[in-house]
Write a protein that holds these residues in place. Structure first.
Motif, PDB file in Angstrom:
ATOM      1  N   PRO A   1     -17.359   4.502  -0.254  1.00 48.03           N
ATOM      2  CA  PRO A   1     -17.482   4.884   0.680  1.00 48.03           C
ATOM      3  C   PRO A   1     -18.518   3.822   1.894  1.00 48.03           C
ATOM      4  CG  PRO A   1     -19.172   5.211  -0.497  1.00 48.03           C
ATOM      5  CD  PRO A   1     -18.606   4.894  -1.542  1.00 48.03           C
ATOM      6  N   GLU A   2     -18.283   3.171   1.897  1.00 50.83           N
ATOM      7  CA  GLU A   2     -19.095   1.494   2.181  1.00 50.83           C
ATOM      8  C   GLU A   2     -18.186   0.534   2.625  1.00 50.83           C
ATOM      9  OE1 GLU A   2     -21.714   2.529   3.665  1.00 50.83           O
ATOM     10  OE2 GLU A   2     -22.307   3.855   2.760  1.00 50.83           O
ATOM     11  N   ALA A   3     -17.032   0.447   2.529  1.00 52.26           N
ATOM     12  CA  ALA A   3     -15.538  -0.205   2.776  1.00 52.26           C
ATOM     13  C   ALA A   3     -14.680  -0.050   4.322  1.00 52.26           C
ATOM     14  CB  ALA A   3     -14.942  -0.752   0.698  1.00 52.26           C
ATOM     15  N   GLU A   4     -14.366  -1.452   4.012  1.00 50.21           N
ATOM     16  CA  GLU A   4     -13.509  -0.892   5.439  1.00 50.21           C
ATOM     17  C   GLU A   4     -11.395  -1.623   4.342  1.00 50.21           C
ATOM     18  OE1 GLU A   4     -13.959  -3.345   8.372  1.00 50.21           O
ATOM     19  OE2 GLU A   4     -15.213  -1.044   9.404  1.00 50.21           O
ATOM     20  N   VAL A   5     -11.078  -1.293   4.272  1.00 56.61           N
ATOM     21  CA  VAL A   5      -9.781  -1.300   3.544  1.00 56.61           C
ATOM     22  C   VAL A   5      -8.054  -1.791   4.767  1.00 56.61           C
ATOM     23  CG1 VAL A   5      -7.841  -0.808   1.867  1.00 56.61           C
ATOM     24  CG2 VAL A   5      -9.616  -0.043   1.408  1.00 56.61           C
ATOM     25  N   THR A   6      -7.355  -3.278   4.261  1.00 55.62           N
ATOM     26  CA  THR A   6      -7.021  -3.479   5.559  1.00 55.62           C
ATOM     27  C   THR A   6      -5.798  -3.206   3.920  1.00 55.62           C
ATOM     28  OG1 THR A   6      -7.893  -5.544   5.735  1.00 55.62           O
ATOM     29  CG2 THR A   6      -5.547  -5.659   5.458  1.00 55.62           C
TER      30      THR A   6
ATOM     31  N   ASP B   1     -11.115   4.665  10.905  1.00 53.65           N
ATOM     32  CA  ASP B   1     -11.715   3.366  10.958  1.00 53.65           C
ATOM     33  C   ASP B   1     -11.863   2.723  10.612  1.00 53.65           C
ATOM     34  OD1 ASP B   1     -13.492   5.617  10.248  1.00 53.65           O
ATOM     35  OD2 ASP B   1     -15.255   4.755  11.463  1.00 53.65           O
ATOM     36  N   ARG B   2     -11.538   2.827   9.088  1.00 56.03           N
ATOM     37  CA  ARG B   2     -12.109   2.432   7.794  1.00 56.03           C
ATOM     38  C   ARG B   2     -10.927   1.802   7.381  1.00 56.03           C
ATOM     39  NH1 ARG B   2     -14.680   5.787   3.660  1.00 56.03           N
ATOM     40  NH2 ARG B   2     -14.707   4.104   2.621  1.00 56.03           N
TER      41      ARG B   2
ATOM     42  N   CYS C   1       0.833  -1.531  -0.253  1.00 56.14           N
ATOM     43  CA  CYS C   1      -0.256   0.149   0.337  1.00 56.14           C
ATOM     44  C   CYS C   1       1.154   0.749   0.189  1.00 56.14           C
ATOM     45  CB  CYS C   1      -0.821  -0.411   1.729  1.00 56.14           C
ATOM     46  SG  CYS C   1      -0.168   0.100   2.852  1.00 56.14           S
ATOM     47  N   GLY C   2       2.225   1.300   0.018  1.00 52.46           N
ATOM     48  CA  GLY C   2       2.551   1.988   0.702  1.00 52.46           C
ATOM     49  C   GLY C   2       2.798   3.441   1.526  1.00 52.46           C
TER      50      GLY C   2
ATOM     51  N   GLY D   1      -3.550   4.515  -2.920  1.00 52.62           N
ATOM     52  CA  GLY D   1      -4.576   3.285  -3.907  1.00 52.62           C
ATOM     53  C   GLY D   1      -5.706   3.374  -2.242  1.00 52.62           C
ATOM     54  N   THR D   2      -5.109   3.222  -1.631  1.00 53.13           N
ATOM     55  CA  THR D   2      -5.664   3.620  -0.149  1.00 53.13           C
ATOM     56  C   THR D   2      -7.079   4.359   0.388  1.00 53.13           C
ATOM     57  OG1 THR D   2      -4.237   1.544   1.338  1.00 53.13           O
ATOM     58  CG2 THR D   2      -6.168   2.601   2.663  1.00 53.13           C
TER      59      THR D   2
END
Length: 299
Positions: free
Chosen positions: A76-81, A104-105, A62-63, A67-68
């Motif tokens: 807008p409903e997503a969470e990113v690892t 928090d996402r 992810c650097g 991109g994240t």
């Protein structure tokens, strides 16, 4: 087997300092890349063939979060690892996510993509999430892995059935100067790119790989391929000037031994912020590059 001589405390301190300095340089250039090319990154996320917005996304390599953050805005409903080996990159990403009100996402995972297993990404380890990712994003990271075919198979197994894998690869360093620049060494940038391409061919053998074929071999169905052409002309923003300066500074180490004394002197004038020939003082500065994205489905 030969062993290196033990490091002195001074050697270790110097190595750690150089490593930290290099990490700081990487953070700066990644942040500037995200700022200058934000519109183009957004155009890639908008192009992805997605019908139902994903709830779980993984950003591999992810650097500092270009991109994240683009994916968080796009979905807008997503969470990113967000996964990266560099603690400095992940720390900066956390700062940027917090500033964007999205802390928090984002879930941070420090991991090496070359390991044969990714327990940190196993959905079974996240009962609160309940499902594997519907989208995996990898920008400028796949060509760095030691065994791309194995890594692509791991991504395939990580994805939810029907999930999408987006691979974004760069066409090397951006170009910033006209072909007849700089004065006294016209064509310098092209000679530098030829030298860095030779260096990368030896050190980064998977740069420029046929990712479409590799994705198919790993079990994906490639649903789309697109090349984004970036051509940002003058007048430039302050960020673009700093992006050019940071990029050329990073390039210098890979090209210095291949340049003539005259070319190296002209190169160093571009890097000298006090020089009238500094890259920061050029009215003809541009940003030109290409990024190719493959969208591959786990069927």
């Amino acid at each position: 087997m030969n062993h290196p001589s033990p490091h002195t405390a001074h050697d270790i301190h110097r190595h750690e300092h150089e490593h930290e300095h290099d990490a700081d340089d990487q953070v700066e250039i990644l942040d500037l890349d995200a700022e200058v090319l934000a519109e183009h990154i957004a155009s890639i996320t908008a192009w992805l063939p997605i019908e139902t917005s994903p709830r779980r996304i993984v950003d591999l390599g992810c650097g500092t979060g270009a991109g994240t953050l683009a994916l968080l805005e796009r979905f807008p409903e997503a969470e990113v690892t967000a996964v990266d080996l560099s603690a400095a990159h992940l720390h900066r990403l956390q700062e940027k996510a917090a500033a964007a009100g999205a802390a928090d996402r984002v879930r941070i995972v420090q991991a090496d993509l070359d390991t044969t297993g990714w327990p940190e990404l196993d959905a079974m380890a996240w009962p609160e999430l309940g499902m594997p990712p519907e989208l995996v994003w990898a920008s400028a990271s796949m060509h760095h892995v030691a065994d791309p075919d194995r890594t692509l198979r791991q991504v395939h197994d990580l994805l939810a059935p029907g999930g999408l894998f987006a691979v974004v690869e760069l066409a090397g360093f951006p170009r910033f100067l006209p072909e007849d620049a700089p004065e006294g060494a016209p064509g310098l940038e092209e000679r530098c790119h030829a030298a860095i391409d030779h260096h990368h061919a030896e050190q980064v053998p998977h740069r420029g790989a046929d990712w479409g074929t590799k994705l198919t071999k790993a079990g994906f169905t490639v649903e789309g391929e697109r090349t984004i052409t970036v051509d940002i002309g003058p007048p430039q923003t302050d960020a673009a000037g700093r992006y050019a300066l940071s990029s050329l500074r990073r390039m210098r180490g890979g090209v210095a031994s291949a340049l003539t004394a005259e070319d190296l002197a002209a190169f160093d004038q571009l890097l000298d912020t006090e020089s009238p020939h500094s890259i920061l003082r050029r009215s003809d500065l541009g940003v030109r590059t290409e990024r190719t994205v493959w969208a591959a489905r786990r069927t």
